[in-house]
Structures are given as C-alpha cells and as structure tokens.
Design an enzyme around this catalytic site. Structure first.
Site, PDB file in Angstrom:
ATOM      1  CB  CYS A 159      -0.942   0.009   1.203  1.00 48.67           C
ATOM      2  SG  CYS A 159      -2.057  -1.409   1.277  1.00 48.67           S
ATOM      3  CG  HIS A 214      -0.202   3.305   4.412  1.00 44.28           C
ATOM      4  ND1 HIS A 214      -0.992   2.246   4.026  1.00 44.28           N
ATOM      5  CD2 HIS A 214       0.280   2.995   5.627  1.00 44.28           C
ATOM      6  CE1 HIS A 214      -0.962   1.317   4.973  1.00 44.28           C
ATOM      7  NE2 HIS A 214      -0.199   1.750   5.955  1.00 44.28           N
TER       8      HIS A 214
END
Length: 503
Positions: free
Chosen positions: A74, A128
């Site tokens: 991610c 993130h």
C-alpha cells in the site's frame, strides 16, 4: 459592446475548460472485473465478477488492461503514484516511512491541482494513513482538513475473522466505513458543485475505499452473487518450479486472523489452506469487490445528478493486485503478476466517451502526468537522475497518446520491485514485464543513504514466458535455451526504466 461580449465568451470558455477531477481508489483490488474479461486471467475465481458500475465506467474510459504498480504494497505503491516517482526515488518500501522525510519534499498529485487553483478534498485511504507514513494523510495536499470515517459501533474489524458478511440489522445500525465515506463524498460533491459549475473554482475530490482489503467486510447480500458451488480453486496451488527463495511471501498478515490462526498454517513455500477455506476466502474477496463497486456507482450517479458529468474527469485505480491462492500465495508483497497487475481506468469527458481499450504496457507512475495533461494544466518535466531537491517532476509519462491511438507503444517494459531480507542480507527484487515475458533479479540492496542494488551479488533470478505460461508456473531463468533472452532482459533491467519508455 461586441468586443466586451467576445471577451466574456472567451473567458467563460477558458473557465469551463478547467475540468474537475473525481479521484477514486480501492485497496487491494486485483483487476478481475467484468470489464477485464478476456484478458490474461487463466485461473478465474468465479465465472464472472459482478461489477456493473465499474464496467459501465470502463465503457466510457481509457481502460488500461496492462497497468502495473511500482511495488505491491500500500504505502510504497501510493507514494509512488501520488508523487509520480518510483520507490527508489521516494525511498518508501514499507508501511511506515513518509516520502517527505526519506525521499524529498515532492509535490503530490492533489497538491499540484491545489497549487493550480483547485479545491482539493480528500477522504478515506488515498495516502497510507497514520502519523509515520503520511503525517496523517499529507495535509499539505488538501485545501480542507482530511476526512476519515469514524466507526460508531459494530464488530466488523476485529482480528477474529478474516471476512465478515454483515447482516442487514447490524449495518443499518452501524454503517460500514466505506458507506460512510461514500455518503461523505456525495455530501462534498454537493458542496463543491456550485463553484465548479459557475467556473469560480474547479474541484479535485479524492475518495479512497478501504475494501477489499483484509478483513473482507461487506453487506451480507453480496455473498449471494457468488454461490459457493460456482467458486473455483486455483489450478496452480504450488510455487513456480525453480523459484528462488526470495520470491516467496509467507502471507503473515492473513495468518494473524483468528479463524486462519486455528489452521496452524506456516506460510512456508508450497503450503496453503484447506480447499474449503480457500473457496471461502475467494468468495468473500469477490463479494467485497462487488460491495465497493456498488458504492462507486452511488458516487458517480450523484456526479450525474449534479450536472457535473460533462466536465469531470474520473479516474479509478486499485493500489495493487492480490494473490488468492495462486502459487499457494496470499496477499500481495510479491513480484508475481497477480500482485503487481492492478485495475486502472480514466474517463475524460468528450475524449473517452465511447470507450477506449488498450493492452499496451503502462505503469502507475503514469497517472499523475496523465491527469495533469487531461485537465489542461502545465505538463510535468521529466525528473533528472537525482531529483531529491526538485519539487515537481515525473518519472512516468502521460497516457494521453493512448486516447488517440490505443496501440501506440509508450514503453518497452513496465518496472516493479519488492524488498526482502534473506539470511540477514537486504535484497531487492527488480522485475520487468514485457508483452511476452516477466523477468526478475534479486540483487543485494544497499539502503540509506545510497539506495542502490549490488548487481554483482545476486540471490536469484526468474524468467516467465507469458505466451506459454501465463500463470508463471515455470521459472526459465536457469534453462539454457533461454540464456540469450535472459541476457537481453538482464541488460534492460539493470539500465532501468529511463531506457525503456518514450521521452
């Protein structure tokens, strides 16, 4: 008076030409959507993924069937896409480092639009999240405080279960986070619509859905779309022949959930879960995709209701793919095709309305310069070799040439990478994807301050022939008959992306 009218009309045209942007993101979504049927998916989970809203968007978009992330995790993937720079420039390889601290004070995609007069509004998971990874969603990128969904109750996200089909009585009492985010996006669109329609200020609205990331949580009715008897097992539940050790990931995140812990799975090479668990997980993952698709439809419908559709670019992407038992693997965190291949589509009003499909190789670093060009903003310059001190530049390229010619070759290869530690040594798996092959090398890697591979110290190599072996089951890197091909790809890989893409 005539001159004044002409000036007014010219100004009005200029204002209206500033397209808005609806920036949609999904977490851990692999590209097995209805729109991707007929592509390179030899081991489907279900006869058809139910994704009518994304399929409808794809039919009026530039659909990128071979888009590859720069790292299948991610934070690195998002940091790369949102800065337009690759992991070896952002220096983000994990879930905790922040590109502004370890890479440079780079201008991000939403920040660039903000700097050009746009109202930028963000919600959900775009960067993130958290203090370490993004200083709480990179505040400088947004015109207003960032929005995160706050749970009011429910037990959806405990570590007891890897997936939950939430009953109606419960989700009506405690809405799921992605529903809260979709509702907030609709509210924001209503708020920014008047200024956008009048030409006073265009908007960039970013909405990051949290699913289908683990745990797979969705409304229970979506499970009915995928009867268990129609769920298939992967036909390659084993590691590739001659796979180097560093290529494997032990799917440790999935193994932390209570229902999976009870299986006592080790995550070792050539191990996976019992067939019934594999099918349940695959079914739940697909249900979560369909759930997100329904929310995408609600937000896009509101855009239409507000009369904004004709002047709003819509981009949709997933931050990387996901393994669903292929090779016995789960999660992302590898360089295999299922991990680095992800969905991406871009709707540009007046240019992609009839739908454009391309199977040319593209990369996620290409989205930043593409949206800039599609919106008519000043194009980004190509980054030099060392761009640490340069605020705004790109390491990808605009995809706009594919709008006029979807067969145009933008690059010879797409590049990705993934770090590992093997026997106490840090290594980096660098991989390239061409039309026919995937080639990967695992050199020792020097971290800060140089962030460079040591090509003289290899911990393995992989070569997969996608024409004969689209599932990447047979590593040909050590086959003598492939030695000439390996030598060519090794040279391309070590030279890097600059020598493979058009200027």
């Amino acid at each position: 008076m005539t001159d004044l009218i002409i000036i007014f009309v010219c100004c009005l045209v200029t204002i209206q030409a500033r397209k808005n942007v609806l920036f949609l993101v999904s977490d851990d979504m692999r590209p097995q959507l209805g729109a991707y049927e007929g592509g390179d998916f030899p081991s489907p989970v279900h006869p058809r993924a139910y994704s009518p809203n994304l399929d409808a968007l794809a039919k009026r978009s530039l659909l990128l069937k071979k888009a590859y992330v720069q790292q299948a995790l991610c934070n690195p993937s998002r940091s790369s896409l949102l800065t337009g720079r690759r992991p070896d420039t952002t220096h983000v390889y994990d879930l905790t480092h922040y590109f502004r601290k370890v890479g440079g004070n780079f201008t991000t995609l939403p920040q660039y639009f903000k700097n050009n007069g746009y109202m930028t509004v963000g919600m959900g998971k775009i960067f993130h999240p958290g203090k370490e990874a993004s200083d709480y969603d990179d505040p400088i990128s947004w015109s207003v405080p960032y929005y995160q969904a706050k749970l009011k109750g429910g037990h959806y996200f405990s570590k007891n279960h890897s997936w939950v089909a939430v009953p109606k009585a419960e989700y009506e009492k405690y809405p799921l986070p992605d529903e809260i985010l979709a509702d907030h996006a609709i509210k924001v669109l209503r708020e920014v619509a008047p200024a956008a329609k009048s030409g006073e200020q265009p908007f960039f609205v970013g909405l990051g859905f949290l699913k289908p990331h683990l745990p797979f949580v969705f409304r229970e009715e979506f499970l009915n779309l995928y009867p268990m008897e129609n769920i298939s097992l992967p036909d390659n539940p084993y590691a590739p022949v001659k796979m180097p050790e560093g290529a494997w990931f032990d799917f440790s995140n999935l193994r932390t959930f209570g229902d999976i812990q009870r299986l006592n799975a080790s995550g070792a090479i050539n191990t996976t879960f019992p067939d019934d668990v594999v099918k349940q997980l695959r079914r739940a993952y697909y249900s979560a995709i369909s759930y997100v698709d329904s929310l995408v439809g609600q937000v896009i419908q509101e855009l239409d209701n507000l009369g904004l559709a004709n002047n709003t670019i819509i981009s949709f992407w997933g931050d990387h793919g996901w393994e669903l038992g292929e090779h016995g693997e789960w999660c992302k965190q590898t360089n295999f095709e299922n991990a680095v291949h992800a969905p991406m589509m871009i709707h540009i009003p007046g240019e992609t309305d009839d739908g454009i499909v391309t199977e040319q190789l593209t990369e996620f670093v290409d989205l930043f310069p593409t949206l800039v060009e599609a919106a008519g903003l000043t194009p980004l310059p190509l980054c030099p070799e060392n761009s640490t001190g340069i605020l705004t530049c790109r390491e990808g390229q605009s995809l706009m040439p594919l709008v006029s010619n979807p067969d145009f070759e933008l690059k010879k290869a797409a590049f990705s990478q993934f770090p590992r530690s093997q026997n106490g040594t840090d290594i980096m798996g660098y991989t390239l994807r061409t039309e026919q092959y995937r080639y990967t090398e695992w050199p020792a890697f020097n971290g800060p301050p140089t962030y460079t591979p040591d090509w003289t110290n290899l911990y393995g190599a992989e070569l997969y022939n996608h024409t004969q072996d689209p599932e990447e089951n047979y590593n040909r890197a050590y086959d003598s008959g492939y030695s000439p091909i390996r030598a060519v790809f090794s040279s391309i890989l070590r030279k890097g992306w600059r020598f493979s893409q058009k200027p």
